[in-house]
Structure formats: C-alpha cells, structure tokens
Design a protein around this motif. Structure first.
Motif, PDB file in Angstrom:
ATOM      1  N   MET A  14      -7.848 -11.359  -4.691  1.00  0.00           N
ATOM      2  CA  MET A  14      -7.200 -12.661  -4.691  1.00  0.00           C
ATOM      3  C   MET A  14      -6.598 -13.004  -6.051  1.00  0.00           C
ATOM      4  SD  MET A  14      -7.319 -14.075  -1.685  1.00  0.00           S
ATOM      5  CE  MET A  14      -8.192 -14.011  -0.130  1.00  0.00           C
ATOM      6  N   ARG A  15      -7.202 -12.513  -7.111  1.00  0.00           N
ATOM      7  CA  ARG A  15      -6.691 -12.831  -8.453  1.00  0.00           C
ATOM      8  C   ARG A  15      -5.529 -11.936  -8.841  1.00  0.00           C
ATOM      9  NH1 ARG A  15     -10.351 -11.355 -13.513  1.00  0.00           N
ATOM     10  NH2 ARG A  15      -9.572  -9.324 -12.809  1.00  0.00           N
TER      11      ARG A  15
ATOM     12  N   PRO B  95      -2.691 -11.570  -4.850  1.00  0.00           N
ATOM     13  CA  PRO B  95      -2.968 -12.577  -3.805  1.00  0.00           C
ATOM     14  C   PRO B  95      -2.109 -12.396  -2.565  1.00  0.00           C
ATOM     15  CG  PRO B  95      -1.767 -13.550  -5.645  1.00  0.00           C
ATOM     16  CD  PRO B  95      -2.179 -12.190  -6.081  1.00  0.00           C
TER      17      PRO B  95
END
Length: 227
Positions: A118-119, A122
């Motif tokens: 997600m970081r 994403p």
C-alpha cells in the motif's frame, strides 16, 4: 480420573508458571551451529543442503526486492518444522497446536507485505481487489468479496496449521488408546492396530514438515503480490 483427549493441547505449566516460553526456546538450542573446520559433519551438511534448496524454491517467484525476506522466512520454516516434529515425541508439547501462537505468527507476517504494498505501489495493491475486465454490475460485489478474502488470509494460515496438527495428534492418540484396550482382548487386532499407528506416525511426520513449508510458501506468495 479420566483425562480428556484434548488435554494434550493445553499449555503446560509447572508450579503455575506457563512453560510455553521454554517450548518455543528449545528448538533454537537444538540447531547445530557452523564450525570453523573445512569439512562439516553429516548433520551440518544436511542442514545446509536443506536451507539452500528451500531458499532456491522460495526466491524463485520473488523479485529482487523480496530477496531480503529470505532470512526471515527460512528461519521461520526451520522453527516451525522443529516445533512440529518435537511435538511428536512422548511427554512433549506442540506449541503450534495453539491457535493464538499461529495467529500471532500469521497476522504480522501477512500485514507487513500488505502495508509495504500500500505504501510503495498503492495502485497495484488496490488493483488486486478488482480483476481486469469485470462487468460494471459486478464491481461492488467483487470488491467486497476480494476485500474479505484479503483479510481472511491470516485466519486461513493460522487455522490450517492448527487444524492439521490437532487432527493428526488426536488420531494418533485415539488409535494408540484402541491398541492398548485391544491388547488383552484381541492381541492380533492390537498388533495390526499398532502397525497402523506406526504408519500414521510416519504420515504425521510428513504432515508436520509439509504444513510448515506450506505456511511459509503462502507467506512468500502474499509477499510476491505486494513487492
């Protein structure tokens, strides 16, 4: 006093002190340490061969960013195999039959790749929630289903390991009890039951090794999706 078959899965204690920490520490003491000699003994050679083969299979589907996880996953599979195998010995306790321990291993190791994905990526990480070419009417339902399947992964990891080991241990205890009960009544049937118990024990050894490998293999597949 009759004991329940499930008493073998209770966390052992001595003078009111839980022995779970001792059961988790024991495998690390049994691992052979590399020596400074030119030639290793048979145990060290077998251990090195197993680690090399496992790392090769582990890194095969991963890109270079995932190679830094090799040490963690290799240590985890050795740890799980040793815990599962030690639990088959008499008067021992298998910590991996406790769902709390397995969930404690599964949740952080599943959550870390998800957070990293997600970081760092994403768009790709969120793209896994919606397969390409999905009809418009099915988009809300598929997003909900994929989200549920994402969050159920650590539960599946922990429950799979717990259920397989618990079922095997229970079956071994049931057949062993049947063999002892049949010994004075029908010795021939008791001997056949003991032979079946031996085969089941060999199968449980294989299950103990395979389930540890499957646990780490699924973690590496989850890591592949996010790195």
């Amino acid at each position: 006093m009759m004991l329940s078959f499930f008493d073998q899965f209770m966390s052992p204690s001595l003078l009111g002190i839980p022995l779970m920490a001792l059961a988790l520490t024991l495998p690390w003491v049994l691992f052979p340490a590399p020596s400074t000699r030119w030639l290793n003994n048979r145990l060290l050679t077998l251990q090195s061969w197993f680690i090399n083969r496992f790392v090769q299979q582990l890194l095969l589907p991963l890109n270079r960013a995932g190679h830094k996880w090799a040490l963690l996953l290799t240590s985890l599979v050795l740890f799980l195999i040793t815990l599962n195998m030690l639990g088959l010995l008499p008067y021992t306790f298998t910590p991996t039959t406790q769902l709390s321990l397995n969930m404690g291993l599964a949740v952080p190791l599943w959550l870390a790749p998800v957070i990293i994905g997600m970081r760092n990526r994403p768009t790709i990480a969120l793209g896994h929630l919606l397969p390409e070419g999905t009809p418009t009417l099915l988009i809300p339902a598929l997003i909900i289903i994929e989200t549920i399947s994402l969050f159920i992964r650590p539960v599946a990891l922990g429950v799979r390991l717990t259920a397989n080991l618990t079922a095997g241990h229970l079956l071994i205890q049931l057949i062993a009890t049947a063999a002892f009960v049949l010994l004075p009544l029908m010795p021939t049937v008791a001997i056949l039951t003991a032979g079946l118990l031996l085969l089941l024990t060999l199968l449980e050894v294989a299950v103990a090794m395979i389930q540890a490998y499957v646990f780490v293999l699924l973690l590496s597949l989850y890591l592949q999706e996010n790195i």
